[in-house]
Design an enzyme around this catalytic site. Structure first.
Site, PDB file in Angstrom:
ATOM      1  N   HIS A 124      -2.223  -5.419   1.346  1.00  0.00           N
ATOM      2  CA  HIS A 124      -3.391  -6.044   1.064  1.00  0.00           C
ATOM      3  C   HIS A 124      -2.982  -7.501   0.435  1.00  0.00           C
ATOM      4  O   HIS A 124      -2.094  -7.699  -0.066  1.00  0.00           O
ATOM      5  CB  HIS A 124      -4.050  -5.335  -0.078  1.00  0.00           C
ATOM      6  CG  HIS A 124      -5.384  -6.310  -0.701  1.00  0.00           C
ATOM      7  ND1 HIS A 124      -6.549  -6.261  -0.021  1.00  0.00           N
ATOM      8  CD2 HIS A 124      -5.264  -7.121  -1.442  1.00  0.00           C
ATOM      9  CE1 HIS A 124      -7.410  -7.179  -0.505  1.00  0.00           C
ATOM     10  NE2 HIS A 124      -6.682  -7.658  -1.623  1.00  0.00           N
ATOM     11  N   TYR A 135     -12.373  -2.515  -3.665  1.00  0.00           N
ATOM     12  CA  TYR A 135     -13.274  -2.740  -2.560  1.00  0.00           C
ATOM     13  C   TYR A 135     -14.563  -2.703  -2.203  1.00  0.00           C
ATOM     14  O   TYR A 135     -14.928  -2.275  -1.535  1.00  0.00           O
ATOM     15  CB  TYR A 135     -12.490  -1.336  -1.543  1.00  0.00           C
ATOM     16  CG  TYR A 135     -11.178  -1.775  -1.008  1.00  0.00           C
ATOM     17  CD1 TYR A 135     -10.818  -2.832  -0.214  1.00  0.00           C
ATOM     18  CD2 TYR A 135      -9.968  -0.893  -1.236  1.00  0.00           C
ATOM     19  CE1 TYR A 135      -9.511  -2.994   0.265  1.00  0.00           C
ATOM     20  CE2 TYR A 135      -8.735  -1.155  -0.722  1.00  0.00           C
ATOM     21  CZ  TYR A 135      -8.383  -2.222  -0.061  1.00  0.00           C
ATOM     22  OH  TYR A 135      -7.059  -2.446   0.354  1.00  0.00           O
ATOM     23  N   GLU A 143      -9.930 -10.609  -7.845  1.00  0.00           N
ATOM     24  CA  GLU A 143      -8.973  -9.229  -7.819  1.00  0.00           C
ATOM     25  C   GLU A 143      -7.791  -9.380  -8.784  1.00  0.00           C
ATOM     26  O   GLU A 143      -7.585  -8.195  -9.285  1.00  0.00           O
ATOM     27  CB  GLU A 143      -8.259  -9.340  -6.280  1.00  0.00           C
ATOM     28  CG  GLU A 143      -9.349  -9.093  -5.031  1.00  0.00           C
ATOM     29  CD  GLU A 143      -8.815  -9.242  -3.670  1.00  0.00           C
ATOM     30  OE1 GLU A 143      -7.667  -9.476  -3.604  1.00  0.00           O
ATOM     31  OE2 GLU A 143      -9.633  -8.927  -2.819  1.00  0.00           O
ATOM     32  N   ASN A 151      -2.032   0.224   6.542  1.00  0.00           N
ATOM     33  CA  ASN A 151      -1.624  -0.893   7.350  1.00  0.00           C
ATOM     34  C   ASN A 151      -0.721  -1.992   6.266  1.00  0.00           C
ATOM     35  O   ASN A 151      -0.699  -2.971   6.373  1.00  0.00           O
ATOM     36  CB  ASN A 151      -2.698  -1.902   7.826  1.00  0.00           C
ATOM     37  CG  ASN A 151      -3.748  -2.054   6.845  1.00  0.00           C
ATOM     38  OD1 ASN A 151      -3.749  -1.733   5.663  1.00  0.00           O
ATOM     39  ND2 ASN A 151      -4.799  -2.819   7.223  1.00  0.00           N
ATOM     40  N   LYS A 202       0.714  -1.218  -0.022  1.00  0.00           N
ATOM     41  CA  LYS A 202       0.115   0.043   0.012  1.00  0.00           C
ATOM     42  C   LYS A 202       0.758   1.112  -0.054  1.00  0.00           C
ATOM     43  O   LYS A 202       2.129   1.390   0.360  1.00  0.00           O
ATOM     44  CB  LYS A 202      -1.073  -0.064   0.912  1.00  0.00           C
ATOM     45  CG  LYS A 202      -1.977  -1.142   0.908  1.00  0.00           C
ATOM     46  CD  LYS A 202      -3.046  -1.123   2.130  1.00  0.00           C
ATOM     47  CE  LYS A 202      -3.963  -2.154   2.190  1.00  0.00           C
ATOM     48  NZ  LYS A 202      -4.994  -2.077   3.235  1.00  0.00           N
TER      49      LYS A 202
END
Ligand code: CDP
Ligand code: MG
Length: 140
Positions: A117, A51, A128, A114, A11
């Site tokens: 993913h 998402y 995905e 965080n 990320k």
């Protein structure tokens, strides 16, 4: 367990903090193979697809703002039981709850920023991966 492929995103927080190399090294050291990789900036449109299940949640706008804030590194990892193993290597969503030695414990700033993913199931990885890579970009 069969060979599996899973989508991983480093990320924008971990990419900006110079952890790309450390994170990829960790996966490779656990016998996961990078079969696709690209640096890119996520658009709001791609975020809404990736998402989709989170649209409408209280954190959704913040999540999209974060994920589109700077470049990220998208990759597909392949290996035995890769989906569950990568989730375990990454650790729990909130670094405060993540086990010692997990990527999120080491590198995440918070439960939203965080670091990584990873797909959470075979159905998720199948959904995905094509959002980020064409068949010709995957070297399996
Ligand atoms: O990423 P993971 O599958 O572990 O968690 P998730 O529950 O599917 O949530 C997706 C992402 O939304 C998280 O990784 C966080 O970046 C973000 N999130 C958040 O900002 N605040 C929450 N309360 C829950 C999730
Ligand atoms: Mg998830």
């Amino acid at each position: 367990m069969a060979q599996e492929a899973t989508l991983v995103l480093i990320k924008p927080d971990a990419t900006a903090a110079h952890h790309i190399g450390d994170i990829i090294k960790r996966y490779e050291s656990e016998s996961l193979t990078v079969i696709a990789v690209r640096m890119m900036k996520m658009t709001r449109e791609l975020a809404s697809k990736h998402y989709a299940e989170h649209i409408g949640r209280p954190y959704y706008e913040d999540l999209v703002g974060f994920m589109t804030s700077g470049p990220l590194v998208a990759m597909v990892l392949q290996g035995e039981d890769a989906i569950a193993r990568v989730r375990a290597i990454n650790g729990k969503t909130n670094p405060a709850e993540a086990d010692e030695g997990t990527i999120r414990k080491l590198y995440a700033f918070s439960g939203s920023r965080n670091a990584v993913h990873a797909s959470d199931s075979p159905a998720s990885s199948a959904r995905e991966i094509p959002l980020f890579f064409s068949a010709a970009e995957i070297f399996d």
